[in-house]
Write a protein that holds these residues in place. Structure first.
Motif, PDB file in Angstrom:
ATOM      1  N   TYR A 248       0.845  -1.194   0.000  1.00 48.20           N
ATOM      2  CA  TYR A 248       0.000   0.000   0.000  1.00 48.20           C
ATOM      3  C   TYR A 248       0.885   1.251   0.000  1.00 48.20           C
ATOM      4  CZ  TYR A 248       0.909  -0.008   5.056  1.00 48.20           C
ATOM      5  OH  TYR A 248       1.516  -0.009   6.283  1.00 48.20           O
ATOM      6  N   ILE A 249       0.315   2.369  -0.469  1.00 48.55           N
ATOM      7  CA  ILE A 249       1.057   3.626  -0.617  1.00 48.55           C
ATOM      8  C   ILE A 249       1.106   4.379   0.710  1.00 48.55           C
ATOM      9  CG2 ILE A 249       1.175   5.841  -1.837  1.00 48.55           C
ATOM     10  CD1 ILE A 249       1.710   3.419  -3.608  1.00 48.55           C
ATOM     11  N   ARG A 250       2.307   4.559   1.236  1.00 50.32           N
ATOM     12  CA  ARG A 250       2.500   5.345   2.459  1.00 50.32           C
ATOM     13  C   ARG A 250       2.452   6.845   2.122  1.00 50.32           C
ATOM     14  NH1 ARG A 250       7.937   2.556   4.799  1.00 50.32           N
ATOM     15  NH2 ARG A 250       8.161   4.666   5.605  1.00 50.32           N
ATOM     16  N   PRO A 251       2.199   7.701   3.134  1.00 59.31           N
ATOM     17  CA  PRO A 251       2.191   9.154   2.864  1.00 59.31           C
ATOM     18  C   PRO A 251       3.477   9.641   2.210  1.00 59.31           C
ATOM     19  CG  PRO A 251       1.246   8.714   5.012  1.00 59.31           C
ATOM     20  CD  PRO A 251       1.779   7.402   4.519  1.00 59.31           C
ATOM     21  N   GLN A 252       4.605   9.096   2.642  1.00 58.91           N
ATOM     22  CA  GLN A 252       5.878   9.508   2.045  1.00 58.91           C
ATOM     23  C   GLN A 252       5.908   9.134   0.569  1.00 58.91           C
ATOM     24  OE1 GLN A 252       8.301   7.071   1.030  1.00 58.91           O
ATOM     25  NE2 GLN A 252       9.895   8.533   0.392  1.00 58.91           N
ATOM     26  N   ALA A 253       5.382   7.961   0.242  1.00 57.34           N
ATOM     27  CA  ALA A 253       5.351   7.515  -1.144  1.00 57.34           C
ATOM     28  C   ALA A 253       4.417   8.391  -1.973  1.00 57.34           C
ATOM     29  CB  ALA A 253       4.902   6.055  -1.209  1.00 57.34           C
TER      30      ALA A 253
ATOM     31  N   SER B 246       0.285  -0.836  -7.611  1.00 56.40           N
ATOM     32  CA  SER B 246      -0.210   0.134  -6.628  1.00 56.40           C
ATOM     33  C   SER B 246       0.199   1.554  -7.015  1.00 56.40           C
ATOM     34  CB  SER B 246       0.326  -0.222  -5.236  1.00 56.40           C
ATOM     35  OG  SER B 246      -0.133   0.697  -4.278  1.00 56.40           O
ATOM     36  N   THR B 247       1.461   1.726  -7.425  1.00 54.32           N
ATOM     37  CA  THR B 247       1.914   3.059  -7.855  1.00 54.32           C
ATOM     38  C   THR B 247       1.213   3.471  -9.150  1.00 54.32           C
ATOM     39  OG1 THR B 247       3.813   2.097  -9.015  1.00 54.32           O
ATOM     40  CG2 THR B 247       4.158   2.786  -6.737  1.00 54.32           C
ATOM     41  N   TYR B 248       0.994   2.520 -10.035  1.00 50.42           N
ATOM     42  CA  TYR B 248       0.278   2.777 -11.293  1.00 50.42           C
ATOM     43  C   TYR B 248      -1.142   3.297 -11.009  1.00 50.42           C
ATOM     44  CZ  TYR B 248      -2.367   1.685 -15.544  1.00 50.42           C
ATOM     45  OH  TYR B 248      -3.205   1.747 -16.640  1.00 50.42           O
ATOM     46  N   SER B 249      -1.822   2.629 -10.088  1.00 50.45           N
ATOM     47  CA  SER B 249      -3.193   3.031  -9.751  1.00 50.45           C
ATOM     48  C   SER B 249      -3.216   4.439  -9.165  1.00 50.45           C
ATOM     49  CB  SER B 249      -3.795   2.035  -8.754  1.00 50.45           C
ATOM     50  OG  SER B 249      -3.908   0.760  -9.337  1.00 50.45           O
TER      51      SER B 249
ATOM     52  N   ALA C  46      -5.170   7.638 -10.863  1.00 52.21           N
ATOM     53  CA  ALA C  46      -6.190   8.365 -10.099  1.00 52.21           C
ATOM     54  C   ALA C  46      -5.985   9.874 -10.174  1.00 52.21           C
ATOM     55  CB  ALA C  46      -6.187   7.906  -8.646  1.00 52.21           C
ATOM     56  N   LYS C  47      -4.790  10.296 -10.576  1.00 58.71           N
ATOM     57  CA  LYS C  47      -4.491  11.719 -10.707  1.00 58.71           C
ATOM     58  C   LYS C  47      -4.792  12.246 -12.107  1.00 58.71           C
ATOM     59  CE  LYS C  47      -2.887  12.344  -6.515  1.00 58.71           C
ATOM     60  NZ  LYS C  47      -3.474  13.292  -5.552  1.00 58.71           N
ATOM     61  N   GLY C  48      -5.368  11.413 -12.947  1.00 56.90           N
ATOM     62  CA  GLY C  48      -5.808  11.882 -14.257  1.00 56.90           C
ATOM     63  C   GLY C  48      -4.830  11.660 -15.394  1.00 56.90           C
ATOM     64  N   ILE C  49      -3.776  10.900 -15.178  1.00 54.89           N
ATOM     65  CA  ILE C  49      -2.827  10.604 -16.249  1.00 54.89           C
ATOM     66  C   ILE C  49      -3.399   9.509 -17.146  1.00 54.89           C
ATOM     67  CG2 ILE C  49      -0.487   9.826 -16.788  1.00 54.89           C
ATOM     68  CD1 ILE C  49      -0.673  12.595 -15.440  1.00 54.89           C
ATOM     69  N   ALA C  50      -3.316   9.694 -18.470  1.00 58.32           N
ATOM     70  CA  ALA C  50      -3.879   8.735 -19.417  1.00 58.32           C
ATOM     71  C   ALA C  50      -3.120   7.405 -19.354  1.00 58.32           C
ATOM     72  CB  ALA C  50      -3.819   9.298 -20.830  1.00 58.32           C
ATOM     73  N   PRO C  51      -3.816   6.271 -19.397  1.00 56.31           N
ATOM     74  CA  PRO C  51      -3.167   4.955 -19.290  1.00 56.31           C
ATOM     75  C   PRO C  51      -2.109   4.710 -20.364  1.00 56.31           C
ATOM     76  CG  PRO C  51      -5.536   4.754 -19.051  1.00 56.31           C
ATOM     77  CD  PRO C  51      -5.280   6.154 -19.485  1.00 56.31           C
ATOM     78  N   GLU C  52      -2.334   5.227 -21.578  1.00 56.28           N
ATOM     79  CA  GLU C  52      -1.384   4.972 -22.663  1.00 56.28           C
ATOM     80  C   GLU C  52      -0.027   5.645 -22.445  1.00 56.28           C
ATOM     81  OE1 GLU C  52      -4.343   8.184 -24.156  1.00 56.28           O
ATOM     82  OE2 GLU C  52      -4.406   6.304 -23.010  1.00 56.28           O
ATOM     83  N   ARG C  53       0.050   6.507 -21.444  1.00 60.14           N
ATOM     84  CA  ARG C  53       1.326   7.168 -21.177  1.00 60.14           C
ATOM     85  C   ARG C  53       2.208   6.352 -20.230  1.00 60.14           C
ATOM     86  NH1 ARG C  53       0.725  13.104 -19.439  1.00 60.14           N
ATOM     87  NH2 ARG C  53       2.980  13.009 -19.893  1.00 60.14           N
TER      88      ARG C  53
END
Length: 634
Positions: free
Chosen positions: A531-536, A580-583, A587-594
């Motif tokens: 899981y993503i920690r706040p620092q991550a 997890s980092t990909y998700s 979620a920040k709006g970056i297009a999947p193809e990028r």
């Protein structure tokens, strides 16, 4: 010995003694702030003095400066600068520059000022003044927006400091020379000031049906610079410190200072007059202004702890009428010079200053309110409201249609005069958006940035200069969304200081051989977790920032584990971490193809010795629990 020789010897003895007596008298007058008389005696003394003390030259120059005689002030500051050069103190160097501007010798004033600031290492302040100068130069290239007219009410005495009092105008004048038995203010040999109230001709701006204002409350000395609460029931004004018997009360150094008086207005008289709690006979407090909502009192003071000769302060007005603790408006507004005569019109502060870059003497500046006590960088309002001499006490109506200005500019009727300000016929209404573009990492200016101000679907643009500055004119009364762009840089919007901070592409990536990666601190995961920690999250936001600002970038995500645990399990764990980092990025709006690929490598790519069976610390193992964001296209 002949009588003739005796007479010559006697004269040789008497003349120096007479000259010293004249100098002593001039010094005494100077110490008493009687600058007009002091200047005359200093001139007489210096006409024959062969090696005068530098202090005498300073006092002579200051006497002329303090009475607005700029040509004579320049003459003596020139001599002082020849003697002292870089050793000239900041106060007198500032007066020298202002005197040169007062004589419209702008090129020499600027040259001396830039050289002085370079030697003093004041790069940040120099840049601020250069930006203000560019704004002023741009403003003055356009046709005048305002029309300034001298009023018939003016006399050859001081007339200044207007204030709106409902539909009426209150101002100060020294025209009642009989008051105080003909006594004058020794500083400039002008009579003491009286407050007057007048109706206002709505067509011409003229003052009519004039009479003394609150006559029983005024002292026999200076009464000036009034301000009123929105309901007009509370009045504030400036007056000399006086005793109960109406005699001047001096401070510890023998100076009579100004205090701020507050009272209630009833039936044309001031009731319950009182000295505000932060008055002090050892320094001046005055020139009040009240915010439109009646919750804040602005005023001017030279109290200890300020930034310059006089600063603008603010104090909260509580619902019971009590005043809060004064707060200095800080270095955005105040300088080492004089900031005076504040006026607040909704969210815009107008004030006069000789510390910001101007045309000479006091200039009128505006600053937009960004918080209860915070303001944006001031902007010079330009000609014809400002001139090469003192321009101050500018007030403007709610709708901006008209205003009043006080000035001692050339062409007036004498001393300070009141001017009526209106918008010039057919003058386009424009307001300036100015600022500076800098490198976020180094703080250095960036040239060639396309800066766009978007207003109601229309764009207004400029390109940043070598010093990073930009100036854009937008329609009056509008709000602009400003953004700066340049190839190989991020885009950016102005911060609270009016700066657009951009990051260069090369500052956001790191090279690992031929591979480019987004420059972030290592993303750490808890042992056996994905899981993503706040620092991550904070580091992943940097990846998102790069991808948002460089829309052609394509990356691949690689995630790794330490060597502890089963190899097959670690491969799956690293894959989960990569996903997890990909998700998070998606979620920040970056297009999947990028994102070209998302892959976990388990413990197959350790970056230290901590392989299976090797004893390592927790810190060393954690270095292997990482993710990389590799740029594959840009």
């Amino acid at each position: 010995m002949t009588k003739k020789l005796l007479l010559i010897l006697l004269l040789l003895c008497v003349l120096p003694a007479f000259a010293q007596q004249k100098l002593h008298k001039a010094d005494k007058l100077f110490a008493e702030f009687a600058y007009t008389e002091a200047a005359k005696l200093y001139e007489e003394y210096l006409a024959d003095a062969k090696n005068p003390k530098q202090e005498t030259i300073v006092n002579t120059a200051d006497s002329y400066y303090n009475t607005g005689k700029m040509a004579s002030a320049v003459r003596w500051y020139d001599k002082l600068y020849e003697l002292q050069k870089d050793a000239m103190d900041e106060t007198h160097f500032g007066r020298y520059i202002l005197s040169l501007r007062g004589e419209e010798r702008y090129e020499k004033a600027d040259q001396l000022l830039w050289e002085y600031l370079d030697k003093k290492g004041s790069k940040k302040f120099k840049q601020k003044l250069i930006t203000q100068k560019q704004h002023l130069d741009s403003l003055n290239k356009n046709l005048p927006v305002y029309k300034v007219e001298n009023l018939a009410v003016n006399t050859n005495k001081a007339d200044f400091g207007t204030s709106f009092y409902g539909d009426k105008i209150v101002y100060a004048s020294g025209k009642d020379s009989i008051k105080g038995h003909g006594r004058v203010y020794s500083w400039n040999e002008q009579p003491f000031l009286t407050l007057y109230v007048s109706d206002r001709d709505t067509t011409t701006g003229a003052f009519i049906n004039e009479q003394k204002f609150l006559p029983k409350a005024q002292t026999n000395y200076h009464n000036a610079a009034p301000a009123f609460s929105p309901d007009l029931k509370t009045a504030y004004y400036s007056a000399n410190n006086v005793t109960k018997s109406d005699r001047l009360e001096n401070g510890a150094n023998g100076t009579n200072n100004i205090e701020l008086i507050k009272g209630q207005v009833q039936n044309g008289e001031l009731t319950l007059p009182e000295s505000v709690p932060f008055n002090n006979k050892n320094y001046s407090v005055g020139q009040p202004a009240v915010s439109a909502d009646g919750k804040w009192l602005y005023f001017v003071s030279d109290m200890p702890g300020g930034l310059g000769e006089t600063d603008i302060y603010i104090a909260e007005i509580f619902s019971d009428g009590k005043l809060g603790k004064p707060k200095n408006l800080g270095p955005t507004i105040n300088t080492t010079g004089r900031e005076m005569f504040p006026f607040i019109n909704d969210e815009v502060l107008y004030f006069s200053s000789d510390g910001h870059y101007g045309l000479g003497g006091l200039d009128v500046f505006t600053s937009k309110k960004t918080g209860d006590t915070q303001f944006a960088e001031p902007q010079n309002i330009g000609k014809p409201i400002n001139s090469n001499l003192d321009d101050f006490a500018y007030i403007v109506s709610k709708d901006g249609a008209f205003g009043y200005l006080s000035s001692n500019r050339a062409g007036g009727k004498g001393d300070d005069d009141i001017y009526y300000v209106t918008r010039a016929n057919n003058a386009p209404c424009g307001q300036l958006v100015t600022g500076r573009v800098i490198n976020k990492k180094t703080g250095q200016p960036i040239e060639g940035v396309a800066v766009k101000a978007q207003v109601n679907g229309s764009g207004y643009t400029d390109t940043s200069k070598a010093d990073g500055t930009y100036i854009i004119t937008i329609p009056c009364g509008t709000e602009a969304v400003v953004e700066g762009k340049k190839p190989d840089y991020t885009t950016g919007k102005p911060n609270g200081k009016g700066e657009i901070e951009l990051s260069k592409y090369d500052d956001l990536i790191v090279k690992d051989g031929d591979v480019e990666k987004v420059a972030i601190n290592p993303i750490y995961f808890d042992f056996d977790k994905y899981y993503i920690r706040p620092q991550a999250a904070a580091e992943l936001d940097k990846v998102v920032y790069v991808m948002q600002n460089f829309p052609d970038i394509v990356i691949k995500i690689e995630s790794h584990t330490d060597s502890r645990g089963n190899d097959e399990y670690n491969m799956q764990l690293s894959d989960d971490r990569a996903k997890s980092t990909y998700s998070y990025i998606m979620a920040k709006g970056i297009a999947p193809e990028r994102i070209e690929s998302v892959k976990g490598y388990g413990e197959s790519r350790l970056i230290n010795k901590c392989a299976n069976g090797v004893e390592c610390s927790e810190e060393d193992h954690q270095l292997n629990r990482r993710s990389d964001f590799i740029i594959v296209k840009k």
